[in-house]
Design a protein around this motif. Structure first.
Motif, mmCIF file in Angstrom:
data_model
loop_
_atom_site.group_PDB
_atom_site.id
_atom_site.type_symbol
_atom_site.label_atom_id
_atom_site.label_comp_id
_atom_site.label_asym_id
_atom_site.label_seq_id
_atom_site.Cartn_x
_atom_site.Cartn_y
_atom_site.Cartn_z
ATOM 1 N N THR A 75 -41.237 44.946 -23.246
ATOM 2 C CA THR A 75 -41.633 46.106 -22.437
ATOM 3 C C THR A 75 -42.196 47.217 -23.315
ATOM 4 O O THR A 75 -43.283 47.757 -23.038
ATOM 5 C CB THR A 75 -40.422 46.632 -21.641
ATOM 6 O OG1 THR A 75 -39.962 45.602 -20.757
ATOM 7 C CG2 THR A 75 -40.805 47.858 -20.830
ATOM 8 N N ILE A 76 -41.468 47.571 -24.373
ATOM 9 C CA ILE A 76 -41.942 48.628 -25.275
ATOM 10 C C ILE A 76 -43.208 48.193 -25.993
ATOM 11 O O ILE A 76 -44.149 48.974 -26.160
ATOM 12 C CB ILE A 76 -40.838 48.991 -26.282
ATOM 13 C CG1 ILE A 76 -39.631 49.586 -25.554
ATOM 14 C CG2 ILE A 76 -41.348 49.969 -27.333
ATOM 15 C CD1 ILE A 76 -38.415 49.763 -26.423
ATOM 16 N N GLY A 77 -43.248 46.923 -26.392
ATOM 17 C CA GLY A 77 -44.422 46.408 -27.088
ATOM 18 C C GLY A 77 -45.655 46.317 -26.214
ATOM 19 O O GLY A 77 -46.769 46.179 -26.736
ATOM 20 N N SER A 78 -45.500 46.385 -24.919
ATOM 21 C CA SER A 78 -46.649 46.418 -24.008
ATOM 22 C C SER A 78 -47.005 47.850 -23.617
ATOM 23 O O SER A 78 -48.176 48.172 -23.403
ATOM 24 C CB SER A 78 -46.346 45.605 -22.747
ATOM 25 O OG SER A 78 -46.107 44.255 -23.066
ATOM 26 N N PHE A 79 -45.985 48.699 -23.519
ATOM 27 C CA PHE A 79 -46.220 50.102 -23.170
ATOM 28 C C PHE A 79 -46.975 50.834 -24.278
ATOM 29 O O PHE A 79 -47.913 51.592 -23.998
ATOM 30 C CB PHE A 79 -44.883 50.791 -22.893
ATOM 31 C CG PHE A 79 -44.991 52.277 -22.694
ATOM 32 C CD1 PHE A 79 -45.435 52.801 -21.489
ATOM 33 C CD2 PHE A 79 -44.652 53.153 -23.708
ATOM 34 C CE1 PHE A 79 -45.543 54.175 -21.294
ATOM 35 C CE2 PHE A 79 -44.755 54.525 -23.543
ATOM 36 C CZ PHE A 79 -45.204 55.036 -22.324
#
Length: 359
Positions: free
Chosen positions: A130-134
């Motif tokens: 999630t963080i790596g996509s945000f």
């Protein structure tokens, strides 16, 4: 005569390669956009491990292939426009590093999520995804908004003189938020298209709200860009107005199509929204590459490009290999075209064991 022929070749192929670089970026945002969206929605739609696994499986066979479009876009920029590539890294190295960190996090998360059965491990991998996509969505949105606005460059060789904190203007922050919301809407529609059962139903409901939000932001972006940061050429300005409005209307239409259960048409609509957002940015960047030169020699598309011979070789290679890559990627999507649900998961992937708590 050779010099004249060489100059003519250079003049012809330089705009061609700018268009090809733009096409690669459009392809990346179209394909990786829903990948980013699916991962960012894991905490919202993935309320159980089974549901998260279904969501990851919707992009599992294709996410790394979609990411190759970014690598190809970067490689094409380096080879065709080395001056552009070098100047970008002179001023926005930290934002580009954040994009790289995000892509590393999501890559590790997708590859290692199923390697251990503990829930704590899988939850960590999901948050990394999630963080790596945000991060890339937000940073690339802010970055492309700055390209539209124009980064100041000066010196010889030209270097970016815009400071790091100057990148975060209201317009650029709008670009970052728009990328995040639009990709989430794109991802929710994709999940609805690729799943069935409870995940599909929840994704469809979420997609409606996200699509309307993305449509509103797209309309604000289109007006702001075309009023304050419009292309100087009248034809390009007219095209950016049309594409901006089409993008906003297409994303709003995706919400209505989703509400009617037309998942495939809704996905096409959000795809049009993504393309309609990115293409006007490159129209604005045509010629000046997103820079505002404050001195001599300055930097533009022609001064930043490679030699005519390099562009010629690259054109021949692209003509041979690009159709092969497109055919393979289209085949892979056709193979994995069917919908999935929690009932399709094997027991060992659907029922992880709890983490050990000690004696």
């Amino acid at each position: 005569m050779f010099t004249l022929l060489e100059t003519a070749t250079h003049s012809a192929l330089t705009p061609v390669w700018f268009v090809l670089v733009a096409v690669l970026w459009v392809g990346f945002f179209f394909l990786e956009g829903f990948d980013f969206g699916v991962a960012m929605l894991l905490p919202i739609l993935g309320r159980t491990d089974k549901r998260k696994r279904v969501m990851v499986n919707t992009i599992g066979p294709t996410w790394d292939g979609n990411e190759v479009w970014l690598l190809t876009a970067g490689g094409a920029t380096f080879a065709a426009f080395p001056g552009w590539y070098a100047t970008l890294f002179s001023g926005i190295y930290l934002p580009l590093l954040l994009v790289l960190v995000g892509l590393i996090l999501r890559g590790v998360a997708f590859e290692y999520r199923s390697k251990r059965p503990e829930m704590s491990h899988r939850n960590l991998m999901d948050w990394m995804a999630t963080i790596g996509s945000f991060l890339p969505s937000l940073v690339l949105g802010v970055g492309f908004a700055n390209f539209v606005k124009g980064l100041e460059v000066g010196g010889n060789p030209p270097l970016v003189t815009t400071g790091f904190w100057q990148l975060f203007t209201p317009f650029s922050l709008l670009g970052g938020v728009l990328f995040v919301v639009l990709f989430c809407a794109h991802g929710a529609v994709f999940v609805a298209l690729k799943t069935k059962g409870e995940v599909h139903d929840d994704a469809r409901k979420l997609a409606i709200g996200l699509a309307f939000a993305a449509a509103g932001l797209s309309m604000v972006w289109a007006v702001w860009m075309n009023v304050v940061h419009a292309p100087t050429h009248p034809a390009a300005h007219a095209i950016t107005w049309v594409l901006g409005l089409v993008a906003a209307l297409a994303v709003a239409g995706a919400a209505l199509l989703t509400a009617r259960g037309r998942d495939g048409s809704a996905f096409i609509a959000t795809s049009i929204g993504v393309v309609g957002l990115i293409v006007p940015m490159f129209l604005k960047m045509y010629g000046n590459l997103g820079f505002i030169s404050s001195g001599d020699p300055g930097l533009d598309m022609w001064s930043a490009s490679s030699s005519p011979y390099t562009l010629k070789i690259m054109t021949i290679a692209a003509a041979i290999f690009v159709p092969i890559v497109l055919a393979y990627q289209a085949w892979s999507y056709w193979v994995f075209r069917k919908r999935i649900s929690v009932q399709n998961l094997p027991v060992e992937a659907a029922e992880p064991v709890p983490a050990a708590t000690g004696a």
